[in-house]
Design a protein around this motif. Structure first.
Motif, PDB file in Angstrom:
ATOM      1  N   ARG A   8       2.813   2.354   2.228  1.00 22.60           N
ATOM      2  CA  ARG A   8       3.039   2.904   3.565  1.00 22.60           C
ATOM      3  C   ARG A   8       4.394   2.442   4.119  1.00 22.60           C
ATOM      4  NH1 ARG A   8      -1.921   4.281   6.414  1.00 22.60           N
ATOM      5  NH2 ARG A   8      -3.636   4.304   4.914  1.00 22.60           N
ATOM      6  N   ALA A   9       4.990   3.258   4.945  1.00 24.89           N
ATOM      7  CA  ALA A   9       6.247   2.922   5.642  1.00 24.89           C
ATOM      8  C   ALA A   9       7.314   2.424   4.672  1.00 24.89           C
ATOM      9  CB  ALA A   9       5.973   1.873   6.727  1.00 24.89           C
ATOM     10  N   ARG A  12       4.031   0.268  -3.633  1.00 25.06           N
ATOM     11  CA  ARG A  12       2.591   0.450  -3.810  1.00 25.06           C
ATOM     12  C   ARG A  12       2.141  -0.290  -5.060  1.00 25.06           C
ATOM     13  NH1 ARG A  12      -0.927   6.043  -4.196  1.00 25.06           N
ATOM     14  NH2 ARG A  12      -0.415   5.935  -6.412  1.00 25.06           N
ATOM     15  N   ASP A  34       0.805  -1.222   0.000  1.00 24.21           N
ATOM     16  CA  ASP A  34       0.000   0.000   0.000  1.00 24.21           C
ATOM     17  C   ASP A  34       0.836   1.269   0.000  1.00 24.21           C
ATOM     18  OD1 ASP A  34       1.037  -0.142   2.544  1.00 24.21           O
ATOM     19  OD2 ASP A  34      -0.900  -0.359   3.554  1.00 24.21           O
ATOM     20  N   PRO A  48      -5.910   2.047   4.223  1.00 21.37           N
ATOM     21  CA  PRO A  48      -5.123   0.851   3.915  1.00 21.37           C
ATOM     22  C   PRO A  48      -5.862  -0.039   2.921  1.00 21.37           C
ATOM     23  CG  PRO A  48      -5.266   1.230   6.293  1.00 21.37           C
ATOM     24  CD  PRO A  48      -6.234   2.166   5.648  1.00 21.37           C
ATOM     25  N   ASP A  78      -6.518   7.378   1.124  1.00 21.78           N
ATOM     26  CA  ASP A  78      -5.501   7.184   2.147  1.00 21.78           C
ATOM     27  C   ASP A  78      -5.734   5.948   3.009  1.00 21.78           C
ATOM     28  OD1 ASP A  78      -4.176   9.483   1.377  1.00 21.78           O
ATOM     29  OD2 ASP A  78      -5.359  10.763   2.722  1.00 21.78           O
ATOM     30  N   ARG A 128       6.933   0.778   1.943  1.00 24.59           N
ATOM     31  CA  ARG A 128       6.600  -0.428   1.197  1.00 24.59           C
ATOM     32  C   ARG A 128       6.202  -0.071  -0.232  1.00 24.59           C
ATOM     33  NH1 ARG A 128       3.912  -1.496   6.217  1.00 24.59           N
ATOM     34  NH2 ARG A 128       1.895  -0.908   5.307  1.00 24.59           N
TER      35      ARG A 128
END
Length: 203
Positions: free
Chosen positions: A61-62, A66, A59, A95, A93, A64
């Motif tokens: 995030r952090a 996408r 996703d 998850p 936005d 990772r």
């Protein structure tokens, strides 16, 4: 159903009694560079770093990757040709695991893959196929009513299956049937078919 492959937790989305974990299916992802590797989660210090190949983890995030698109995948190594782009404008936005993502396309592709595997597999005699369905239903009922009896029956079936399996695999090995032929007939992988034949030859 979850499984560990190469130290990575793989969470299968679909599974059948007919083929088991050999043809378990999952939603795969594609990023700009193609099919990504597993994603890792920072949990602080320690020798073990959790990782996963679950589609919803991609996703962005952090740090990772996408996912740009989804596609079907199978434990046998097959990958669906069709790609299903993710609409990030709709996802927003939130998850991925919370988003309302339509997985009907990948599921249909995996089912089509299973149909091909099923069509190339050795057909079961109709009386045996019907007996297996009846046996499954009876065992399921017994497990609910008298679970101890069901476990006893399962133990007997395991011993019967092991003996008959050795005999059948031995006959194929004695006839010199190739592992590729056995794999296609069983709807399994060549490596598993080869192991089956080697085990039978060492009996």
């Amino acid at each position: 159903m979850n499984a560990w492959e190469g130290g990575v937790l793989v969470e299968w989305d679909w599974w059948t009694l007919e083929f088991g974990d050999v043809h378990a299916g999952a939603v795969g992802v594609l990023v700009a560079g193609g099919e990504p590797g597993p994603v890792y989660f920072d949990v602080g210090s320690g020798p073990d770093v959790p990782s996963t190949a679950r589609w919803s983890a991609y996703d962005g995030r952090a740090g990772r990757p996408r996912a740009e698109a989804l596609r079907a995948g199978c434990a046998c190594g097959w990958r669906g040709a069709a790609e299903y782009p993710l609409d990030w404008a709709t996802v927003g936005d939130q998850p991925l695991y919370e988003a309302d993502i339509d997985l009907a396309g990948p599921l249909a592709d995996w089912n089509a893959h299973l149909s091909f595997v099923r069509d190339t597999a050795e057909p079961l005699p109709e009386p045996l196929a019907a007996l297996l369905v009846q046996l499954t239903e009876q065992l399921t009922t017994t497990a609910a009513d008298t679970p101890l009896a069901a476990l006893r029956a399962v133990g007997m079936l395991e011993r019967i299956a092991a003996r008959v399996g050795r005999e059948a695999a031995g006959a194929l090995a004695d006839d010199g049937v190739a592992a590729e032929t056995v794999a296609a007939g069983l709807g399994t992988t060549r490596s598993k078919a080869l192991m089956l034949l080697l085990t039978a030859q060492s009996r």
